[in-house]
Design a protein around this motif. Structure first.
Motif: not given
Length: 82
Positions: A49-77
């Motif tokens: 999680d700290y690498m996601w924050q350091d590289v992309f400036n994204l903070k997820f509280s769980s793996s589920d939050d990351l998966e939801k973020h990815f799913a929303l991106y796909l839905k939008d695109k």
């Protein structure tokens, strides 16, 4: 040279490159990919999680939050509008 770098045991039990080297490597690839491909979703499989924050400036509280973020991106695109 990347093949000469050593792996170190991380807190999650995985062997990884040293954090500053990983951050530099991921940041480089992030910038290069975005130069040529616009805004694709870059997913760092099994990264901390700290690498996601350091590289992309994204903070997820769980793996589920990351998966939801990815799913929303796909839905939008890829949502087809009739």
């Amino acid at each position: 040279h990347i093949s000469a770098e050593e792996f170190f045991p991380a807190s999650d039990g995985k062997l990884r490159y040293f954090k500053p080297f990983r951050k530099e490597l991921y940041s480089f690839f992030h910038d290069e990919i975005r130069k040529y491909s616009g805004q694709p979703y870059i997913y760092m499989c099994m990264e901390t999680d700290y690498m996601w924050q350091d590289v992309f400036n994204l903070k997820f509280s769980s793996s589920d939050d990351l998966e939801k973020h990815f799913a929303l991106y796909l839905k939008d695109k890829f949502t087809i509008i009739d």
